[in-house]
Write a protein that holds these residues in place. Structure first.
Motif, PDB file in Angstrom:
ATOM      1  N   UNK A  98      46.374  44.409  11.116  1.00  0.00           N
ATOM      2  CA  UNK A  98      45.931  43.044  11.430  1.00  0.00           C
ATOM      3  C   UNK A  98      47.013  42.041  11.064  1.00  0.00           C
ATOM      4  N   UNK A  99      47.585  42.172   9.880  1.00  0.00           N
ATOM      5  CA  UNK A  99      48.658  41.263   9.463  1.00  0.00           C
ATOM      6  C   UNK A  99      49.866  41.371  10.385  1.00  0.00           C
ATOM      7  N   UNK A 100      50.167  42.590  10.830  1.00  0.00           N
ATOM      8  CA  UNK A 100      51.299  42.792  11.739  1.00  0.00           C
ATOM      9  C   UNK A 100      51.040  42.107  13.077  1.00  0.00           C
ATOM     10  N   UNK A 101      49.831  42.232  13.606  1.00  0.00           N
ATOM     11  CA  UNK A 101      49.489  41.569  14.874  1.00  0.00           C
ATOM     12  C   UNK A 101      49.640  40.056  14.721  1.00  0.00           C
ATOM     13  N   UNK A 102      49.107  39.514  13.648  1.00  0.00           N
ATOM     14  CA  UNK A 102      49.176  38.068  13.419  1.00  0.00           C
ATOM     15  C   UNK A 102      50.608  37.579  13.243  1.00  0.00           C
ATOM     16  N   UNK A 103      51.490  38.436  12.762  1.00  0.00           N
ATOM     17  CA  UNK A 103      52.885  38.025  12.541  1.00  0.00           C
ATOM     18  C   UNK A 103      53.670  37.912  13.849  1.00  0.00           C
ATOM     19  N   UNK A 104      53.150  38.487  14.925  1.00  0.00           N
ATOM     20  CA  UNK A 104      53.863  38.518  16.201  1.00  0.00           C
ATOM     21  C   UNK A 104      53.623  37.259  17.021  1.00  0.00           C
ATOM     22  N   UNK A 105      52.489  36.612  16.821  1.00  0.00           N
ATOM     23  CA  UNK A 105      52.174  35.410  17.589  1.00  0.00           C
ATOM     24  C   UNK A 105      50.794  34.905  17.227  1.00  0.00           C
ATOM     25  N   UNK A 106      50.232  34.089  18.101  1.00  0.00           N
ATOM     26  CA  UNK A 106      48.900  33.541  17.891  1.00  0.00           C
ATOM     27  C   UNK A 106      47.888  34.628  18.253  1.00  0.00           C
ATOM     28  N   UNK A 107      47.048  35.003  17.304  1.00  0.00           N
ATOM     29  CA  UNK A 107      46.160  36.148  17.497  1.00  0.00           C
ATOM     30  C   UNK A 107      44.720  35.789  17.172  1.00  0.00           C
ATOM     31  N   UNK A 108      43.813  36.321  17.989  1.00  0.00           N
ATOM     32  CA  UNK A 108      42.370  36.143  17.783  1.00  0.00           C
ATOM     33  C   UNK A 108      41.685  37.482  18.011  1.00  0.00           C
ATOM     34  N   UNK A 109      40.910  37.931  17.016  1.00  0.00           N
ATOM     35  CA  UNK A 109      40.139  39.158  17.185  1.00  0.00           C
ATOM     36  C   UNK A 109      38.887  38.819  17.985  1.00  0.00           C
ATOM     37  N   UNK A 110      38.676  39.515  19.112  1.00  0.00           N
ATOM     38  CA  UNK A 110      37.513  39.231  19.951  1.00  0.00           C
ATOM     39  C   UNK A 110      36.443  40.310  19.834  1.00  0.00           C
ATOM     40  N   UNK A 111      36.821  41.494  19.405  1.00  0.00           N
ATOM     41  CA  UNK A 111      35.900  42.591  19.090  1.00  0.00           C
ATOM     42  C   UNK A 111      36.582  43.423  18.022  1.00  0.00           C
ATOM     43  N   UNK A 112      35.862  44.327  17.428  1.00  0.00           N
ATOM     44  CA  UNK A 112      36.467  45.175  16.395  1.00  0.00           C
ATOM     45  C   UNK A 112      37.660  45.931  16.981  1.00  0.00           C
ATOM     46  N   UNK A 113      38.815  45.733  16.389  1.00  0.00           N
ATOM     47  CA  UNK A 113      40.067  46.395  16.785  1.00  0.00           C
ATOM     48  C   UNK A 113      40.550  45.990  18.179  1.00  0.00           C
ATOM     49  N   UNK A 114      40.066  44.858  18.689  1.00  0.00           N
ATOM     50  CA  UNK A 114      40.517  44.316  19.980  1.00  0.00           C
ATOM     51  C   UNK A 114      40.930  42.869  19.761  1.00  0.00           C
ATOM     52  N   UNK A 115      42.184  42.586  20.090  1.00  0.00           N
ATOM     53  CA  UNK A 115      42.758  41.261  19.838  1.00  0.00           C
ATOM     54  C   UNK A 115      43.334  40.664  21.104  1.00  0.00           C
ATOM     55  N   UNK A 116      43.293  39.342  21.191  1.00  0.00           N
ATOM     56  CA  UNK A 116      44.097  38.603  22.156  1.00  0.00           C
ATOM     57  C   UNK A 116      45.296  38.082  21.381  1.00  0.00           C
ATOM     58  N   UNK A 117      46.468  38.211  21.975  1.00  0.00           N
ATOM     59  CA  UNK A 117      47.709  37.840  21.303  1.00  0.00           C
ATOM     60  C   UNK A 117      48.581  37.061  22.269  1.00  0.00           C
ATOM     61  N   UNK A 118      48.991  35.849  21.876  1.00  0.00           N
ATOM     62  CA  UNK A 118      49.952  35.072  22.655  1.00  0.00           C
ATOM     63  C   UNK A 118      51.298  35.172  21.956  1.00  0.00           C
ATOM     64  N   UNK A 119      52.308  35.581  22.709  1.00  0.00           N
ATOM     65  CA  UNK A 119      53.616  35.830  22.108  1.00  0.00           C
ATOM     66  C   UNK A 119      54.708  35.677  23.148  1.00  0.00           C
ATOM     67  N   UNK A 120      55.898  35.385  22.677  1.00  0.00           N
ATOM     68  CA  UNK A 120      57.096  35.354  23.521  1.00  0.00           C
ATOM     69  C   UNK A 120      57.628  36.766  23.753  1.00  0.00           C
ATOM     70  N   UNK A 121      57.168  37.715  22.959  1.00  0.00           N
ATOM     71  CA  UNK A 121      57.677  39.083  23.045  1.00  0.00           C
ATOM     72  C   UNK A 121      57.098  39.816  24.252  1.00  0.00           C
ATOM     73  N   UNK A 122      57.795  40.855  24.679  1.00  0.00           N
ATOM     74  CA  UNK A 122      57.320  41.725  25.750  1.00  0.00           C
ATOM     75  C   UNK A 122      56.431  42.809  25.151  1.00  0.00           C
ATOM     76  N   UNK A 123      55.600  43.430  25.985  1.00  0.00           N
ATOM     77  CA  UNK A 123      54.657  44.452  25.514  1.00  0.00           C
ATOM     78  C   UNK A 123      55.372  45.585  24.780  1.00  0.00           C
ATOM     79  N   UNK A 124      56.513  46.014  25.281  1.00  0.00           N
ATOM     80  CA  UNK A 124      57.254  47.106  24.628  1.00  0.00           C
ATOM     81  C   UNK A 124      57.710  46.695  23.233  1.00  0.00           C
ATOM     82  N   UNK A 125      58.153  45.450  23.088  1.00  0.00           N
ATOM     83  CA  UNK A 125      58.565  44.966  21.766  1.00  0.00           C
ATOM     84  C   UNK A 125      57.379  44.953  20.806  1.00  0.00           C
ATOM     85  N   UNK A 126      56.239  44.515  21.293  1.00  0.00           N
ATOM     86  CA  UNK A 126      55.033  44.478  20.460  1.00  0.00           C
ATOM     87  C   UNK A 126      54.651  45.895  20.044  1.00  0.00           C
ATOM     88  N   UNK A 127      54.660  46.818  21.005  1.00  0.00           N
ATOM     89  CA  UNK A 127      54.365  48.216  20.682  1.00  0.00           C
ATOM     90  C   UNK A 127      55.320  48.749  19.616  1.00  0.00           C
TER      91      UNK A 127
END
Length: 95
Positions: free
Chosen positions: A23-52
């Protein structure tokens, strides 16, 4: 900025501490909101591969992770506040 859906499944004998690390790692990548358990919306400048590449450092070899870019959305019972944060109106459409 792009909006992504980030979903993970921690399959090992995970602890609350393990969940908090991802959770902390997801939040460190950009603006993050948990919408369901273990499911997040994330706004970031990074590409999906970078996030992975960042998040897989917090997972065990049998855990699962999905990152998908979202360019359209529909929802039911998701707060308009979260929707406005994750899918802001284009600059040309703001009044």
């Amino acid at each position: 900025m792009k909006t992504y859906m980030v979903c993970y499944d921690l399959l090992s004998n995970e602890t609350i501490k393990d969940y908090q690390r991802i959770i902390d790692a997801i939040k460190s990548i950009g603006q993050a909101e948990e919408i369901q358990r273990s499911v997040w919306l994330l706004r970031s400048e990074k590409h999906a591969i970078e996030i992975r590449n960042i998040l897989q450092n917090y997972l065990d070899s049998n855990d699962k992770l999905f990152i998908g870019g979202l360019d359209e959305n529909a929802y039911f019972n998701l707060s308009s506040e979260i929707n406005n944060k994750m899918f802001p109106a284009p600059e040309w459409n703001k009044s």
